[in-house]
Design a protein around this motif. Structure first.
Motif, PDB file in Angstrom:
ATOM      1  N   THR A  31      52.583  28.556  26.336  1.00  8.96           N
ATOM      2  CA  THR A  31      53.664  28.277  27.283  1.00  8.96           C
ATOM      3  C   THR A  31      53.170  28.221  28.728  1.00  8.96           C
ATOM      4  N   SER A  32      52.297  29.152  29.124  1.00 13.43           N
ATOM      5  CA  SER A  32      51.836  29.141  30.516  1.00 13.43           C
ATOM      6  C   SER A  32      50.754  28.094  30.743  1.00 13.43           C
ATOM      7  N   GLY A  33      50.098  27.679  29.685  1.00 10.96           N
ATOM      8  CA  GLY A  33      49.014  26.720  29.841  1.00 10.96           C
ATOM      9  C   GLY A  33      47.698  27.355  30.292  1.00 10.96           C
ATOM     10  N   MET A  34      47.721  28.649  30.550  1.00  8.06           N
ATOM     11  CA  MET A  34      46.509  29.363  30.964  1.00  8.06           C
ATOM     12  C   MET A  34      45.378  29.178  29.937  1.00  8.06           C
ATOM     13  N   ARG A  35      44.182  28.896  30.452  1.00  6.32           N
ATOM     14  CA  ARG A  35      42.981  28.868  29.607  1.00  6.32           C
ATOM     15  C   ARG A  35      42.070  29.976  30.135  1.00  6.32           C
ATOM     16  N   PRO A  36      42.307  31.200  29.659  1.00  8.97           N
ATOM     17  CA  PRO A  36      41.691  32.364  30.320  1.00  8.97           C
ATOM     18  C   PRO A  36      40.168  32.344  30.308  1.00  8.97           C
ATOM     19  N   PHE A  37      39.595  31.835  29.219  1.00  4.97           N
ATOM     20  CA  PHE A  37      38.144  31.921  29.090  1.00  4.97           C
ATOM     21  C   PHE A  37      37.440  30.906  29.993  1.00  4.97           C
ATOM     22  N   GLU A  38      38.212  29.970  30.493  1.00  7.68           N
ATOM     23  CA  GLU A  38      37.656  29.024  31.467  1.00  7.68           C
ATOM     24  C   GLU A  38      38.048  29.424  32.889  1.00  7.68           C
ATOM     25  N   THR A  39      38.898  30.431  32.996  1.00  9.74           N
ATOM     26  CA  THR A  39      39.368  30.874  34.314  1.00  9.74           C
ATOM     27  C   THR A  39      38.494  31.997  34.863  1.00  9.74           C
ATOM     28  N   VAL A  40      38.169  32.936  33.982  1.00  7.90           N
ATOM     29  CA  VAL A  40      37.304  34.048  34.384  1.00  7.90           C
ATOM     30  C   VAL A  40      36.232  34.216  33.320  1.00  7.90           C
ATOM     31  N   ALA A  89      44.997  35.828  35.102  1.00  8.04           N
ATOM     32  CA  ALA A  89      45.844  35.223  36.142  1.00  8.04           C
ATOM     33  C   ALA A  89      45.760  36.045  37.429  1.00  8.04           C
ATOM     34  N   ARG A  90      45.791  37.346  37.280  1.00  9.38           N
ATOM     35  CA  ARG A  90      45.711  38.223  38.448  1.00  9.38           C
ATOM     36  C   ARG A  90      44.348  38.091  39.147  1.00  9.38           C
ATOM     37  N   ILE A  91      43.292  38.077  38.331  1.00  9.85           N
ATOM     38  CA  ILE A  91      41.950  37.944  38.919  1.00  9.85           C
ATOM     39  C   ILE A  91      41.841  36.621  39.665  1.00  9.85           C
ATOM     40  N   ALA A  92      42.307  35.561  39.014  1.00  9.70           N
ATOM     41  CA  ALA A  92      42.222  34.233  39.634  1.00  9.70           C
ATOM     42  C   ALA A  92      43.033  34.202  40.928  1.00  9.70           C
ATOM     43  N   ALA A  93      44.222  34.837  40.889  1.00 12.62           N
ATOM     44  CA  ALA A  93      45.090  34.821  42.064  1.00 12.62           C
ATOM     45  C   ALA A  93      44.474  35.593  43.230  1.00 12.62           C
TER      46      ALA A  93
END
Lengths: 322, 322, 322, 322, 322, 322
Positions: C78-87, C316-320
């Motif tokens: 739903t959020s579309g987050m791709r966490p392993f590519e974000t951090v 999301a928090r780390i990225a933000a």
């Protein structure tokens, strides 16, 4: 002595249920790893069962075998062999199959084993269904046909299934003989039993000189006598060992897709491997372990116990030849 | 003849699945009960597995063994012995361990068995992992070291685990010898097999005169011959019998934490006990039955079938000595 | 964007049943590995259950969770987050416990997490029983007490068990408050239910300002409302998230040792985590997954689905914050 | 306050997996025991399933329920009721059925419950299949017809099976109405669903004034509203509560012989019982728990959790009436 | 040669997991079918277990046996016999029992087998518990008493249970002898073992000339010698073969209600049947297969493997007598 | 009224565990049978899972579904519909796939369904993995594209797997749209959830006008509202219903290969089908039921309960149109 890099983690240091599970708790050395060239015996998973005509599941075999293998310790209880300290063993990872394309998968497997062979590594494969043996043999026997000691309740020598399908787990060794990968006069199949479609497979064996040892003969003569003959059949030449877990009675190894009752017990399952000592084994496989049919994992534990015996036999030969 | 109070409920009167399950459907006679002093053989649960280094579960053993034991009937099929009518047997309940404190648990167990010994009751213990045997021996051998017939796939003679931990299910008999609870020259271990960490345990055995019978020797010589030697080793002196269910092949007894393939079958599992007849058994245990690894309960049923054999042997000796 | 080294293997390339199973198919980066310093979120196994007072098994949790985690894909639906590519996420391996020594194990765990904290890695732990949280908090809260959002059917706030044993899976947060690792006024416990020994734990909570949300209140108010309050309680400060799988109804998560019926379903189990978005999470755990009580692995799959939600929130928090 | 003799063993003293398993760890007080006359609520097993027309197994129910009940603690989590300290509760043991003779078994059961009723004990029965309720009602309603709150997915109001067989688990309440044991206008059946043979049972209900609440109505109106009506239907008169575990959705309670999908969840399964508070309950049963269809025991744990709720409701009424 | 109508579907044409499962993939020819009169050997299910005194389940046996039987192929591995092409075999469906009325069920079964006998069909029954054999014998022995080879761990010769109940699975052959259906001097029981209530059954055997072969004698003498005696006992006369799956060791056949450890392995389980060749078998049964106690189906697969052996022996005799 | 030939056997006459198991206990009318032309709704098995990219098993689905379907009775509990007496329903047997050749299998399936369509039979298929739907649609949509109501947690709209493999269970509806078998603007997919590889499938849906209803929207709006929209989307035209069992939460339906947590419960699983009443359904399937992952069969029972709802909806429409 093997390099300390290749020593498995001991259960006296890290409990056996801990850690990322690699085969025998050995280092994970995928092709490309900087220690790849130093490996003597490579443990490889072939998570593939597209050749299965009945109950699928062996694609899950390598993972359950890895899990169970963390219960294996460092030393053989009777010979005293410590294989992982004798030769360099490593977990080379899995060959990535294409579960929806048999031909593509076989190409991938053969390419992987071509690399293994070129690196001078002896592969100890964890299947996968028995069709896995064919693309492996295409790599290992690319120079010359091999002999084979084959433990199984089935010959896997059928011509085809379902009106002409040539590649199933019931046909790999028919193909291997046709393709010149096996020398049929140096092939022995041990433990055959169970109801049959017809005699087409046995007729092929007879016509090509493959020695079939039915379970009745096995039980009557005993392990020692049968295996002495097996060693004689394959002789001194390069030999492949293919071990279908359904060789063992399904009570001892329920996790398999095509069981046949009345087979050897778990003690005999180990003894037949010990009797291979001295052979020139250029590769071995443990196939048809199917986790969905044995959630408890007892079959996998038997499988890795047999793999340990195979590794001991191979390590002894390598050590002796140095 | 035993007292009618101590006769178990018959399955011909009350179906075997009915009733609060006590061991063998015997009366529940906890310490303090007014018939406690009349008990000859006491069945006791030790629901404890804090010494387990690998897969836990034996803390649930006593309950599953009680459940399975309601399938046991009154009479031995070949000897004709009706043990519960020969001597007074009772379920003495469980020793309450402290699952989060090993030393406290051992103290509690020894205290319980001190009371048993003082009352002149012979304990038939249902474990519990194998560390259970140590606090039991501390009570039973408080006056003099005992001999021991030990059925197992492991020696349980290791010095320590995980960098110095002295009390695990792999060390109880090392401790027992060190503490003078066992006379090592009167100890025999039968059924040893499986991969090994190293030879430290066997070296200790050799140095102290403990006789080790590996599974290869067991299969080669047969039950009768091996057990004749075992009887000779322990002789006429007071003897403890410790029966780890992993002595039996894991196909017959999957419900255990550290299986080793290639062991005896269920027929041999019973025969070895019958061969103990005549020994001066001052206590016995059935340990390492782990229900989470055998939800069907087949292991527990084998366990109580063996316990029945042990009780028959002990009852015959008691009856003969009267 | 994260470094390609840290991207997991895709199931479109290598089937999900293939390969050595690491958490989420991420690279295995044990302490000492040359990429260790680059890790943002570290997935760590704590295979330990010595604090379990009832049915053991969570020591096998990390392995089953790793296995199940190979079913997790790259993107949140739903959020579309791709966490392993974000951090940068990695499998840091398991902490090696001492299954037969609680104090030694806690020392080992705290030492491991001290290293994690020093390296600036946020740990996502896969337990282990709930006592695991205590030695983790000793490392993470070494500088200042933390807030905590705690999902559970039990408070784990008891003083002691079995006549004074202070370290069990029923006492970790009592100890953590006593040791100043948690700020009780910033602690909320959600999902409490099941029969109780007495009110000693609730009295402690009341006396210290810990907010308890019983399952009746949870069902009456709904996820959104309850979680808004939870966010308010912990506020902007550093917060630990402890997720006991027995928070979820045991039908959805049978693989646990101390189930209590009548809990949230699997949809709610995920929604409560999504509602944590924005919090300053300095560590999280998923504990009490006990494979022996769910051989099918459904509990573990739910467990890793929740872990994925936690990782998305943390990423999301780390990225933000960059 | 109840007598200390009747207090269950606490899991804080003796681990919950230890000890001979009686219901709720209460004392075992069989008829004839010298404290029998002091019992207020008696927990009784009826290990019998001869009335089962489909998949058998409930004969094993009482034993699995006893086992699971050792997980129940002393206090209700929301009401704070400590039932075992409020009234005298005891495990009265099992009624011994004759598994091969239905009529003989019913005679035995009625005789047992005649004794219970004469002693002024309120029975909390653990079945057994649903036919068990009939011989129980023959004892409890020997003086006057009872009202009944009946949780089930089936009416159990069929006339007969297999060409005229009158006593099966599909007919008990038809018989009970015919025999004058139930006042049909004071009977409500809740949770009905699943495919039907025909409408013969519903026609009987309509003709006799039995109120049927189908699952659609249950889900639409909610627990509170439905149960308010149920309380009104049975009113102040003497009431029996019959709880078939198949009332609950089979995902939450798989261990039963005739499941019907789409039922209440485990939270609702408890709430409907809490809503019975204040009724004059003269007996209750928990039937159709079938261990062979749920080896993990989750169904039994739900069953005893519901039994605990029933006991709390009954104890509150007894206490209030003193 | 048999009629092509009666040939089973081959797994080389239609995979073995496909299709509506009939016994051995034979045509379903219920009584009344226009090919009924042409059947030589009829495979019949008796899904009935009302005589079971302990753990029920064999009512589900026929369905699981049908399922497993689709794994059986066309040809015997050593004799080469292709029974389904030698004689006309068919699945005759199930006898419909009345699960809640033993006498009615026996009447129905006898009526069904009266029709079978009148049609000249030899029945191969899949039970059902062992009481099934009694109503079958009432039909088959209506003209003259039969001899019997009986494989079992129990004699099933008890007088009665539970205070006088005459029809249980522990009494069928006592009744059969009393009713003149069996000639006791032509009856041999093989494999007896396990704890006993008393010697009442053995006394009856001794008094009537029934030969009992205990498991100790079986293991000591071996299959060949024991079976030679068995053949001699029944001689040339009409003989019934009753095969209780609990004859086999419960590790090989866990799916049964009254297991006794220490029995024959699966190889011996087949060999004893091969040794029946030449006898005048007028009917055979495979009973006590209980699916709830073996969800994996291994017991059923062993059961149908034994049924195939029985059919081969019967087909050879029919062919020879033409 | 349907023909009596087509009425299923009642469980009041023959117990539900008895008899050769056909779907819903209907007559087995394979193509060629003389009543084939009279069938209105044909129940067909497609035992095939070669398109499975992860955990195989659905090839065993039809057999387990047949087994479970014998628990289904004649009448719908709320509508009162008796479908088998309203229209002619029959078990048409299984399509024989080629497990080792995907293209050959698809050809066989399409050929079988061409015959079904030509005979004017509406097929109710029991799969098989989801790739099964493609060859079925090739037959059913041979004249014109169909609308589709699709219940699933996945879109199955991916382009390809493993570097270009076009036919897997993740691609059938991409192919169906490309081949003009489905009108994408008349397609709705309901229940989507779970981690994603990427958005390639959703992009395709958006580009082609396929309506996707994620689980969050489903839970927020409720069954009634969502299904009203679904009915509007497909409208009055010919519509296919494809029901992947993984639409349902995996706790309710564990027997499937690619579970995603957080889905609908079993009550909602039925309600969504009831809401299809009135649509012009030209075919329906129930796919991805995988017995190896649910030995207890609960998933299959839910599957046939849903199939019964589908049949009722289809029968009502057929009856209304006469």
């Amino acid at each position: 002595m093997s390099d300390a890099f290749f020593h498995p983690v001991s259960g006296l240091d890290l409990p056996r249920f801990a850690g990322v599970p690699s085969f025998m708790r050995l280092p994970h050395v995928a092709p490309g790893h900087d220690r790849f060239a130093d490996v003597d015996i490579g443990l490889i998973g072939v998570p593939w069962d597209s050749g299965t005509t009945n109950r699928p599941g062996p694609r899950h075999g390598p993972r359950q075998l890895r899990d169970a293998s963390t219960m294996i310790r460092a030393q053989h209880p009777t010979s005293g062999m410590r294989p992982f300290e004798t030769v360099n063993c490593a977990d080379l990872g899995d060959v990535g199959p294409n579960p929806a394309d048999i031909i593509d998968s076989m190409t991938r497997i053969t390419a992987f084993y071509d690399g293994i062979k070129s690196a001078g590594i002896i592969p100890m494969t964890a299947g996968g269904d028995h069709l896995s043996s064919l693309p492996i043999l295409r790599a290992l026997a690319r120079d010359a046909p091999l002999g084979m000691v084959h433990f199984d309740s089935h010959t896997d020598l059928y011509h085809s299934y379902f009106g002409g399908t040539m590649y199933t787990h019931g046909t790999p060794f028919r193909r291997a003989v046709e393709e010149g990968l096996l020398d049929p006069r140096r092939v022995v199949q041990i433990g055959l039993r169970g109801t049959m479609y017809d005699t087409e497979d046995r007729d092929f064996a007879a016509a090509n000189g493959i020695r079939l040892i039915l379970i009745e003969e096995f039980h009557a003569r005993g392990v020692e006598d049968v295996m002495a003959e097996a060693r004689e059949i394959v002789g001194d030449g390069a030999t492949y060992v293919s071990y279908d877990i359904d060789f063992v009675d399904p009570t001892f190894a329920p996790g398999t897709g095509t069981p046949e009752v009345g087979g050897p017990n778990s003690y005999q399952a180990l003894q037949v491997v010990r009797a291979l000592e001295g052979l020139d084994i250029v590769g071995a496989d443990m196939v048809e372990v199917s986790p969905p049919f044995d959630p408890s994992g007892g079959t996998a534990f038997l499988g890795v116990s047999i793999m340990f015996e195979l590794i001991c036999v191979m390590a002894a030969r390598i050590a002796a030849s140095r």
